[in-house]
Design an enzyme around this catalytic site. Structure first.
Site, PDB file in Angstrom:
ATOM      1  N   GLN A   1       0.704  -1.167  -0.044  1.00  0.00           N
ATOM      2  CA  GLN A   1      -0.056   0.065   0.116  1.00  0.00           C
ATOM      3  C   GLN A   1       0.575   1.226  -0.107  1.00  0.00           C
ATOM      4  OE1 GLN A   1      -3.714   2.012   2.724  1.00  0.00           O
ATOM      5  NE2 GLN A   1      -3.231   0.163   2.898  1.00  0.00           N
TER       6      GLN A   1
ATOM      7  N   LEU B   1       9.330  -8.874 -14.063  1.00  0.00           N
ATOM      8  CA  LEU B   1      10.905  -9.053 -14.376  1.00  0.00           C
ATOM      9  C   LEU B   1      11.351  -9.696 -13.257  1.00  0.00           C
ATOM     10  CD1 LEU B   1      13.278  -8.039 -15.985  1.00  0.00           C
ATOM     11  CD2 LEU B   1      13.357  -5.983 -14.453  1.00  0.00           C
TER      12      LEU B   1
ATOM     13  N   THR C   1      14.745  -9.775 -11.208  1.00  0.00           N
ATOM     14  CA  THR C   1      15.797  -8.949 -10.981  1.00  0.00           C
ATOM     15  C   THR C   1      16.939  -9.752 -10.202  1.00  0.00           C
ATOM     16  OG1 THR C   1      14.899  -8.238  -9.221  1.00  0.00           O
ATOM     17  CG2 THR C   1      14.528  -6.827 -10.922  1.00  0.00           C
ATOM     18  N   LYS C   2      16.704 -11.167  -9.926  1.00  0.00           N
ATOM     19  CA  LYS C   2      17.757 -11.878  -9.499  1.00  0.00           C
ATOM     20  C   LYS C   2      18.679 -12.537 -10.634  1.00  0.00           C
ATOM     21  CE  LYS C   2      15.184 -12.920  -5.304  1.00  0.00           C
ATOM     22  NZ  LYS C   2      14.513 -14.098  -4.292  1.00  0.00           N
TER      23      LYS C   2
ATOM     24  N   PHE D   1      10.705  -1.833  -0.326  1.00  0.00           N
ATOM     25  CA  PHE D   1      11.312  -3.153   0.114  1.00  0.00           C
ATOM     26  C   PHE D   1      11.386  -3.398   1.711  1.00  0.00           C
ATOM     27  CE2 PHE D   1      12.108  -3.750  -4.324  1.00  0.00           C
ATOM     28  CZ  PHE D   1      11.491  -4.695  -4.639  1.00  0.00           C
TER      29      PHE D   1
ATOM     30  N   LYS E   1      10.421  -5.204   9.899  1.00  0.00           N
ATOM     31  CA  LYS E   1       9.407  -5.040   9.213  1.00  0.00           C
ATOM     32  C   LYS E   1       8.232  -4.421   9.431  1.00  0.00           C
ATOM     33  CE  LYS E   1       9.004  -8.294   5.772  1.00  0.00           C
ATOM     34  NZ  LYS E   1       8.675  -9.444   5.116  1.00  0.00           N
TER      35      LYS E   1
ATOM     36  N   GLU F   1       0.632  -1.436   8.478  1.00  0.00           N
ATOM     37  CA  GLU F   1      -0.120  -0.417   8.959  1.00  0.00           C
ATOM     38  C   GLU F   1      -0.380  -0.192  10.386  1.00  0.00           C
ATOM     39  OE1 GLU F   1      -2.553   2.729   9.216  1.00  0.00           O
ATOM     40  OE2 GLU F   1      -1.966   2.061   7.338  1.00  0.00           O
TER      41      GLU F   1
ATOM     42  N   ASP G   1       0.389   3.640   5.889  1.00  0.00           N
ATOM     43  CA  ASP G   1       0.464   3.318   4.636  1.00  0.00           C
ATOM     44  C   ASP G   1      -0.006   4.462   3.652  1.00  0.00           C
ATOM     45  OD1 ASP G   1       1.472   0.669   4.651  1.00  0.00           O
ATOM     46  OD2 ASP G   1      -0.592  -0.370   4.934  1.00  0.00           O
TER      47      ASP G   1
ATOM     48  N   GLY H   1      -9.138  20.283  19.915  1.00  0.00           N
ATOM     49  CA  GLY H   1      -8.679  21.645  19.265  1.00  0.00           C
ATOM     50  C   GLY H   1      -9.123  22.808  20.422  1.00  0.00           C
ATOM     51  N   GLY H   2      -9.522  22.611  21.462  1.00  0.00           N
ATOM     52  CA  GLY H   2     -10.168  23.695  22.206  1.00  0.00           C
ATOM     53  C   GLY H   2     -11.709  23.833  21.913  1.00  0.00           C
TER      54      GLY H   2
ATOM     55  N   GLU I   1     -16.653  27.774  20.296  1.00  0.00           N
ATOM     56  CA  GLU I   1     -16.935  29.105  21.223  1.00  0.00           C
ATOM     57  C   GLU I   1     -17.647  30.304  20.551  1.00  0.00           C
ATOM     58  OE1 GLU I   1     -16.228  31.165  24.905  1.00  0.00           O
ATOM     59  OE2 GLU I   1     -16.109  29.094  24.476  1.00  0.00           O
TER      60      GLU I   1
END
Length: 416
Positions: free
Chosen positions: A17, A72, A74-75, A97, A137, A140, A169, A248-249, A274
């Site tokens: 994610q 692909l 990639t190794k 990763f 590792k 979330e 994430d 927040g007041g 207020e």
């Protein structure tokens, strides 16, 4: 219409994610995003939480619209060679990763710089490089706990609670997108690329900044007067869980409306602002509260805030959440219906604005997904379906100069 990021080539070496959320946002704004996936496997979310057998799961489609897909390995030496060619042509490369995985693959940041000094390299990890937890590792809920969100969410008599929003994430992905765009602007000035890193712990903390504010106030005062625990409860050393308090007041709470006995979402959020106290009293039929010393100020109200909310709930008892909001909006009371995901799914305003869109997928048909939460006066992102696994493999390889025979050989060797 030309999109702002048109011509920007992005290698999406991400999964699940955080990374995909980042690259999807950039794809919506015109970037050419190439998702690199393991042959025959792909992003793990293609198969997670499936609702249609043999079709990409909604988990994947929701995070990978407007992209291309390249299979692909990639190794392999051939796979590494292809990736090197892609890196040389790219403007941006993004990865999420596990720590050290790219280095072991032979593509450290130093090596990527050698291949392309102008590239922007975006990276999402659970913790910062210098953190004692840098090798962990992270997913979330782990990030929400480490970043301060869980300890300050929920009710004071219950455990730390995870938010339904993807604070770890998708939030980290949005932060990384901002960093990548900033680095691209910087490259226009210097001609050089750079590494952009986002730790999920840091991204969660950034959204919890007001709680860090409250911690410093608590350290100094020993109490937080806008929290439900004040003045009759007790405070410990750390910012407590405040339930549905405004924070927040401006005191606020989730209040029952008509039908709450059978509808778990028949509620509104109601704020006692207020500066709007007099009009709020008029709205709920309590004009006698306007000048009453026991109600006139936020501080006076806090001592019996739940009694006040109970009286407001009596006013709400014969009104649906939508009826209540329609009345309260006329008096400028900050409020909103508690909208469940079914209501959001069907909301005409969200559909009209493009915040929710229906798109076509080659195997699952039409599906619903999120659109851009950011709106522009000059263009509207067009959301298209996510790619099939390896859908653009041959196209990408041909663009790199591989012949049809060479591409066939790569398929035969299962490099792609």
């Amino acid at each position: 219409m030309s999109l702002p990021l048109e011509g920007i080539k992005i290698l999406d070496f991400t999964g699940v994610q955080a990374g995909p959320a980042c690259t999807q946002l950039l794809a919506w704004f015109g970037a050419d995003v190439l998702k690199i996936e393991r042959p025959g496997v792909g992003d793990v979310t293609r198969n997670q939480l499936r609702d249609i057998p043999d079709a990409d799961a909604l988990y994947f489609t929701t995070l990978n619209s407007n992209k291309k897909s390249l299979e692909l390995d990639t190794k392999t030496p051939q796979g590494k060679e292809i990736l090197e060619k892609l890196i040389r042509e790219a403007d941006v490369m993004v990865e999420n990763f596990a720590p050290g995985a790219l280095d072991r693959m032979g593509f450290s940041w130093e090596r990527i710089q050698e291949l392309n000094p102008r590239i922007i390299f975006g990276s999402v990890k659970g913790f910062g490089e210098n953190s004692r937890y840098s090798d962990l590792k992270v997913y979330e809920n782990v990030a929400q706990c480490a970043g301060g969100a869980a300890s300050t969410t929920g009710f004071w008599d219950g455990p730390p609670t995870i938010s339904g929003g993807a604070l770890g994430d998708s939030n980290s992905g949005m932060h990384l997108a901002i960093g990548i765009l900033t680095a691209l602007i910087g490259r226009e000035k210097t001609g050089k690329g750079q590494k952009v890193s986002v730790a999920m712990q840091d991204a969660v903390l950034n959204l919890c900044r007001v709680k860090l504010r409250d911690q410093q106030r608590l350290d100094r005062l020993g109490y937080l007067e806008e929290y439900p625990q004040y003045p009759n409860g007790t405070f410990g050393e750390a910012v407590p869980r405040g339930g549905n308090a405004g924070g927040g007041g401006q005191p606020g709470w989730v209040l029952k409306c008509k039908g709450w006995e059978t509808d778990p979402d028949a509620y509104i959020y109601f704020t006692l602002q207020e500066q709007n106290w007099a009009r709020t009293c008029q709205a709920i039929g309590k004009p006698e509260w306007i000048d009453d010393p026991a109600y006139k100020t936020t501080k006076a109200r806090q001592t019996h805030i739940f009694d006040i909310f109970a009286d407001i709930e009596k006013w709400l008892a014969d009104k649906t959440k939508y009826e209540a909001v329609d009345i309260l909006r006329k008096f400028d009371v900050p409020c909103a219906p508690v909208m469940n995901m079914k209501e959001i799914e069907e909301d005409p305003d969200l559909r009209a604005s493009g915040s929710i869109v229906e798109v076509e997928h080659k195997t699952r048909g039409r599906y619903l997904t999120v659109g851009s939460p950011i709106k522009f006066s000059g263009f509207k992102p067009e959301i298209v379906g996510s790619p099939l696994l390896g859908e653009h493999t041959d196209e990408v390889l041909a663009g790199l100069g591989y012949s049809a025979d060479q591409i066939a050989a790569l398929h035969e060797a299962k490099v792609v």
